[in-house]
Scaffold this motif. Structure first.
Motif, short mmCIF file in Angstrom:
data_model
loop_
_atom_site.label_atom_id
_atom_site.label_comp_id
_atom_site.label_asym_id
_atom_site.label_seq_id
_atom_site.Cartn_x
_atom_site.Cartn_y
_atom_site.Cartn_z
N ALA A 1 -5.25 9.88 -1.70
CA ALA A 1 -5.21 8.42 -1.75
C ALA A 1 -4.03 7.87 -0.94
CB ALA A 1 -5.13 7.94 -3.19
N MET A 2 -2.90 8.58 -0.97
CA MET A 2 -1.75 8.14 -0.17
C MET A 2 -2.08 8.16 1.31
SD MET A 2 1.28 7.04 -0.06
CE MET A 2 2.58 6.86 1.11
N LEU B 1 0.82 -1.21 0.00
CA LEU B 1 0.00 0.00 0.00
C LEU B 1 0.86 1.27 0.00
CD1 LEU B 1 -2.89 -0.92 2.46
CD2 LEU B 1 -3.08 -0.44 0.02
N PHE C 1 -10.48 7.43 1.14
CA PHE C 1 -10.39 6.97 -0.24
C PHE C 1 -11.56 7.47 -1.07
CE2 PHE C 1 -10.87 3.85 -3.68
CZ PHE C 1 -9.63 4.04 -4.28
N LEU D 1 -6.29 2.58 -10.59
CA LEU D 1 -6.73 1.56 -9.64
C LEU D 1 -7.91 0.78 -10.21
CD1 LEU D 1 -6.70 3.72 -6.40
CD2 LEU D 1 -5.03 1.99 -7.04
N ALA E 1 -9.89 5.04 6.57
CA ALA E 1 -9.25 4.76 5.28
C ALA E 1 -10.29 4.73 4.16
CB ALA E 1 -8.48 3.45 5.33
N GLY F 1 -4.60 2.45 5.74
CA GLY F 1 -4.74 1.02 5.49
C GLY F 1 -3.52 0.24 5.93
N ALA F 2 -2.34 0.81 5.73
CA ALA F 2 -1.11 0.14 6.16
C ALA F 2 -1.08 0.03 7.68
CB ALA F 2 0.11 0.91 5.65
N PHE G 1 -4.10 5.09 1.88
CA PHE G 1 -3.24 3.91 1.85
C PHE G 1 -2.40 3.81 3.13
CE2 PHE G 1 -3.13 4.01 -3.06
CZ PHE G 1 -4.38 3.42 -3.10
N SER G 2 -1.98 4.95 3.67
CA SER G 2 -1.22 4.94 4.93
C SER G 2 -2.09 4.45 6.08
CB SER G 2 -0.70 6.34 5.24
OG SER G 2 0.18 6.78 4.25
N GLY H 1 0.98 3.96 -3.09
CA GLY H 1 0.71 5.38 -2.89
C GLY H 1 1.90 6.25 -3.29
#
Length: 121
Positions: free
Chosen positions: A64-65, A31, A107, A46, A103, A71-72, A68-69, A35
Protein backbone atom coordinates in the motif's frame (compact mmCIF):
# COMPACT_ATOMS: atom_id res chain seq x y z
CA UNK A 1 -3.90 9.96 -28.29
CA UNK A 2 -1.35 12.07 -26.43
CA UNK A 3 0.22 14.14 -29.12
CA UNK A 4 1.30 17.72 -29.21
CA UNK A 5 -1.84 19.65 -30.11
CA UNK A 6 -0.44 23.19 -30.33
CA UNK A 7 2.49 24.27 -32.49
CA UNK A 8 5.42 25.68 -30.53
CA UNK A 9 4.94 29.21 -31.90
CA UNK A 10 1.30 29.40 -30.65
CA UNK A 11 1.90 27.66 -27.33
CA UNK A 12 0.91 29.36 -24.06
CA UNK A 13 2.10 27.56 -20.89
CA UNK A 14 -0.66 26.31 -18.64
CA UNK A 15 -1.15 27.95 -15.28
CA UNK A 16 -2.35 26.13 -12.20
CA UNK A 17 -3.66 28.25 -9.34
CA UNK A 18 -1.76 28.48 -6.09
CA UNK A 19 -4.67 26.84 -4.25
CA UNK A 20 -4.62 23.84 -6.59
CA UNK A 21 -0.84 23.51 -6.25
CA UNK A 22 -1.06 23.66 -2.46
CA UNK A 23 -3.90 21.12 -2.44
CA UNK A 24 -1.85 18.75 -4.60
CA UNK A 25 1.17 19.16 -2.33
CA UNK A 26 -0.97 18.55 0.76
CA UNK A 27 -2.48 15.40 -0.76
CA UNK A 28 0.96 14.07 -1.72
CA UNK A 29 2.29 14.66 1.80
CA UNK A 30 -0.85 13.13 3.31
CA UNK A 31 -0.46 9.97 1.23
CA UNK A 32 3.18 9.56 2.26
CA UNK A 33 2.33 10.15 5.93
CA UNK A 34 -0.57 7.70 5.79
CA UNK A 35 1.61 5.02 4.22
CA UNK A 36 4.38 5.65 6.76
CA UNK A 37 1.91 5.36 9.61
CA UNK A 38 0.73 2.02 8.24
CA UNK A 39 4.28 0.70 7.95
CA UNK A 40 5.20 1.80 11.47
CA UNK A 41 2.14 0.11 13.01
CA UNK A 42 2.01 -2.77 10.52
CA UNK A 43 -1.72 -2.13 10.36
CA UNK A 44 -3.58 0.37 8.22
CA UNK A 45 -7.33 1.00 8.39
CA UNK A 46 -8.80 2.57 5.25
CA UNK A 47 -12.47 3.50 4.89
CA UNK A 48 -13.29 3.11 1.20
CA UNK A 49 -16.79 4.49 1.25
CA UNK A 50 -19.98 4.56 3.25
CA UNK A 51 -20.14 0.81 3.73
CA UNK A 52 -16.74 -0.38 2.58
CA UNK A 53 -13.56 -0.56 4.58
CA UNK A 54 -10.34 -2.51 4.58
CA UNK A 55 -7.64 -3.03 7.18
CA UNK A 56 -4.25 -3.95 5.83
CA UNK A 57 -1.78 -5.97 7.88
CA UNK A 58 1.90 -6.89 7.58
CA UNK A 59 3.33 -7.06 4.07
CA UNK A 60 0.18 -5.51 2.58
CA UNK A 61 1.07 -2.20 4.28
CA UNK A 62 4.34 -2.10 2.32
CA UNK A 63 2.49 -2.74 -0.93
CA UNK A 64 0.00 0.00 0.00
CA UNK A 65 2.91 2.37 0.71
CA UNK A 66 4.13 1.76 -2.83
CA UNK A 67 0.64 2.60 -4.14
CA UNK A 68 0.54 5.74 -1.99
CA UNK A 69 3.98 6.78 -3.28
CA UNK A 70 2.78 6.42 -6.87
CA UNK A 71 -0.28 8.48 -5.94
CA UNK A 72 1.95 11.16 -4.43
CA UNK A 73 3.96 11.31 -7.67
CA UNK A 74 0.67 11.70 -9.53
CA UNK A 75 -0.19 14.81 -7.51
CA UNK A 76 3.35 16.22 -7.69
CA UNK A 77 3.43 15.92 -11.49
CA UNK A 78 0.79 18.62 -11.82
CA UNK A 79 2.93 20.99 -9.76
CA UNK A 80 5.99 20.20 -11.88
CA UNK A 81 3.93 20.74 -15.04
CA UNK A 82 3.01 24.24 -13.84
CA UNK A 83 6.66 25.27 -13.55
CA UNK A 84 7.72 23.59 -16.80
CA UNK A 85 7.08 26.17 -19.52
CA UNK A 86 7.91 23.91 -22.47
CA UNK A 87 5.28 22.63 -24.89
CA UNK A 88 5.08 19.11 -23.42
CA UNK A 89 1.74 18.87 -21.60
CA UNK A 90 1.01 15.70 -23.56
CA UNK A 91 3.92 14.00 -21.78
CA UNK A 92 2.66 15.05 -18.34
CA UNK A 93 -0.86 13.83 -19.18
CA UNK A 94 0.54 10.46 -20.21
CA UNK A 95 2.69 10.21 -17.07
CA UNK A 96 -0.25 11.11 -14.83
CA UNK A 97 -2.37 8.38 -16.44
CA UNK A 98 0.46 5.87 -16.01
CA UNK A 99 1.00 6.75 -12.35
CA UNK A 100 -2.74 6.67 -11.63
CA UNK A 101 -3.15 3.30 -13.32
CA UNK A 102 -0.17 1.73 -11.58
CA UNK A 103 -1.23 3.17 -8.21
CA UNK A 104 -4.69 1.62 -8.58
CA UNK A 105 -3.27 -1.74 -9.65
CA UNK A 106 -0.77 -1.80 -6.80
CA UNK A 107 -3.48 -0.85 -4.28
CA UNK A 108 -5.69 -3.69 -5.50
CA UNK A 109 -2.64 -5.94 -5.18
CA UNK A 110 -2.26 -4.78 -1.57
CA UNK A 111 -5.83 -5.84 -0.86
CA UNK A 112 -5.21 -9.23 -2.49
CA UNK A 113 -1.99 -9.70 -0.49
CA UNK A 114 -3.93 -8.75 2.64
CA UNK A 115 -6.65 -11.34 1.90
CA UNK A 116 -4.01 -14.00 1.55
CA UNK A 117 -2.42 -12.89 4.84
CA UNK A 118 -5.73 -12.81 6.75
CA UNK A 119 -7.04 -16.15 5.50
CA UNK A 120 -3.68 -17.90 5.81
CA UNK A 121 -3.54 -17.54 9.60
Amino acid sequence: MFKKTTPDKDYVPNKISLGARLANLALAVLLILLGSYGILNEELYLPLGRRAEVTLYGVATYVAMLAFSLGAFYFLLEIVDHYDKRNNEHIYRRLRMIFRGFACMVFVSAIIVNLKYVYQT
